[in-house]
Motif scaffolding. Structure first.
Motif, PDB file in Angstrom:
ATOM      1  N   ASP A  12       0.839  -1.207   0.000  1.00  7.65           N
ATOM      2  CA  ASP A  12       0.000   0.000   0.000  1.00  7.65           C
ATOM      3  C   ASP A  12       0.870   1.251   0.000  1.00  7.65           C
ATOM      4  O   ASP A  12       1.943   1.276   0.613  1.00  7.65           O
ATOM      5  CB  ASP A  12      -0.900   0.052   1.249  1.00  7.65           C
ATOM      6  N   PRO A  67      -4.315   6.476   3.880  1.00  4.77           N
ATOM      7  CA  PRO A  67      -4.084   6.034   2.500  1.00  4.77           C
ATOM      8  C   PRO A  67      -3.908   7.256   1.592  1.00  4.77           C
ATOM      9  O   PRO A  67      -4.442   8.326   1.892  1.00  4.77           O
ATOM     10  CB  PRO A  67      -5.373   5.299   2.119  1.00  4.77           C
ATOM     11  N   ILE A  69      -4.580   9.507  -1.750  1.00  2.87           N
ATOM     12  CA  ILE A  69      -5.797   9.851  -2.471  1.00  2.87           C
ATOM     13  C   ILE A  69      -5.974   8.888  -3.653  1.00  2.87           C
ATOM     14  O   ILE A  69      -4.996   8.447  -4.256  1.00  2.87           O
ATOM     15  CB  ILE A  69      -5.707  11.322  -2.935  1.00  2.87           C
ATOM     16  N   SER A  70      -7.208   8.546  -3.959  1.00  2.00           N
ATOM     17  CA  SER A  70      -7.477   7.644  -5.082  1.00  2.00           C
ATOM     18  C   SER A  70      -7.351   8.412  -6.403  1.00  2.00           C
ATOM     19  O   SER A  70      -7.359   9.649  -6.415  1.00  2.00           O
ATOM     20  CB  SER A  70      -8.890   7.068  -4.970  1.00  2.00           C
ATOM     21  N   LYS A  71      -7.281   7.682  -7.487  1.00  2.35           N
ATOM     22  CA  LYS A  71      -7.189   8.308  -8.804  1.00  2.35           C
ATOM     23  C   LYS A  71      -8.436   9.155  -9.079  1.00  2.35           C
ATOM     24  O   LYS A  71      -8.340  10.287  -9.545  1.00  2.35           O
ATOM     25  CB  LYS A  71      -7.031   7.238  -9.889  1.00  2.35           C
ATOM     26  N   LYS A  72      -9.598   8.618  -8.725  1.00  2.00           N
ATOM     27  CA  LYS A  72     -10.849   9.342  -8.933  1.00  2.00           C
ATOM     28  C   LYS A  72     -10.868  10.625  -8.105  1.00  2.00           C
ATOM     29  O   LYS A  72     -11.209  11.696  -8.597  1.00  2.00           O
ATOM     30  CB  LYS A  72     -12.041   8.453  -8.554  1.00  2.00           C
ATOM     31  N   PRO A 154      -1.334   8.126  -7.773  1.00  3.44           N
ATOM     32  CA  PRO A 154      -2.558   7.656  -8.441  1.00  3.44           C
ATOM     33  C   PRO A 154      -2.684   8.129  -9.889  1.00  3.44           C
ATOM     34  O   PRO A 154      -3.304   7.452 -10.703  1.00  3.44           O
ATOM     35  CB  PRO A 154      -3.688   8.226  -7.579  1.00  3.44           C
TER      36      PRO A 154
END
Length: 171
Positions: A12, A67, A69-72, A154
Motif C-alpha cells: 500500500d 491512505p 488519495i485515489s485516482k478518482k 494515483p
C-alpha cells in the motif's frame, strides 16, 4: 502477533506525516537492542527520500497516517482547484500560523489553499518589483512537495508533470 489489526497492507501507498508518500514494505515486529518487539510495526519506504526506512507502530496515533488519495479523488480535486478559496489572512504572522496549521493536516485540498494563496501573492509581489518573502517560499515548497508527491502516484505521472497540470488550473 495475534489480535493486531493492521489498517494497511504490504504494497500500500500511504501518507506518513512529513515523510510524505511511503510504501508499506513489511509489517511485523522489529528488533530493538537485539530483542524482537512485542508490537507490530509498519516498515515504510519513503518514496521521495532515497535510502531511508521508517518504522512506526501499526497503532500509532502520533503522526498522520492515511491512505493516499485515489485516482478518482485526485481528478475530482484537480477539477475543483479553481473553486478552492485562497487564505485571506492579511498579516504575515497570522498567515504563517494558518500555513503551519494546514500543513499539519497533510490534506491535499488544504495544501492547495496554501499553494494558491502564495501563487497569488507571488504574482502581486512580482508586479510590484518585489520577491516572495522567505516564509511564503518555504511553505510554497513544502505544500507543493506534499501535494505533487501524493498526486503523482494515483495519476501515474512524475511530480513535475503534476505540477504543470495543477499550475494550469491555478492560473
Amino acid at each position: 502477533m495475534k489480535g493486531v489489526i493492521t489498517m494497511f497492507q504490504v504494497g500500500d501507498y500511504i501518507i506518513y506525516g512529513s515523510n510524505g508518500v511511503c510504501k508499506v514494505e513489511e509489517i511485523g515486529p522489529i528488533k530493538i537492542g537485539g530483542v524482537l518487539s512485542k508490537k507490530e510495526y509498519y516498515f515504510l519506504l519513503p518514496i521521495y527520500v532515497k535510502g531511508t526506512m521508517v518504522y512506526t507502530p501499526v497503532d500509532s496515533e502520533k503522526t498522520v497516517m492515511r491512505p493516499i488519495i485515489s485516482k478518482k479523488a485526485a481528478h475530482e480535486l484537480i477539477s475543483q482547484i479553481d473553486q478552492i478559496e485562497p487564505i485571506n489572512e492579511l498579516e504575515d504572522r497570522e498567515r504563517e500560523f494558518v500555513y503551519r496549521k494546514l500543513m499539519k493536516t497533510y490534506d491535499c485540498k488544504e495544501l492547495i489553499k496554501i499553494i494558491k494563496t502564495i501563487s497569488i501573492r507571488k504574482k502581486i509581489r512580482e508586479e510590484e518589483g518585489k520577491k516572495l518573502i522567505a516564509t511564503d517560499e518555504k511553505y510554497l515548497n513544502l505544500a507543493k512537495d506534499c501535494v505533487l508527491g501524493e498526486l503523482s502516484i494515483p495519476l501515474q505521472m512524475k511530480r513535475e508533470e503534476v505540477e504543470e497540470f495543477i499550475l494550469q488550473k491555478i492560473d
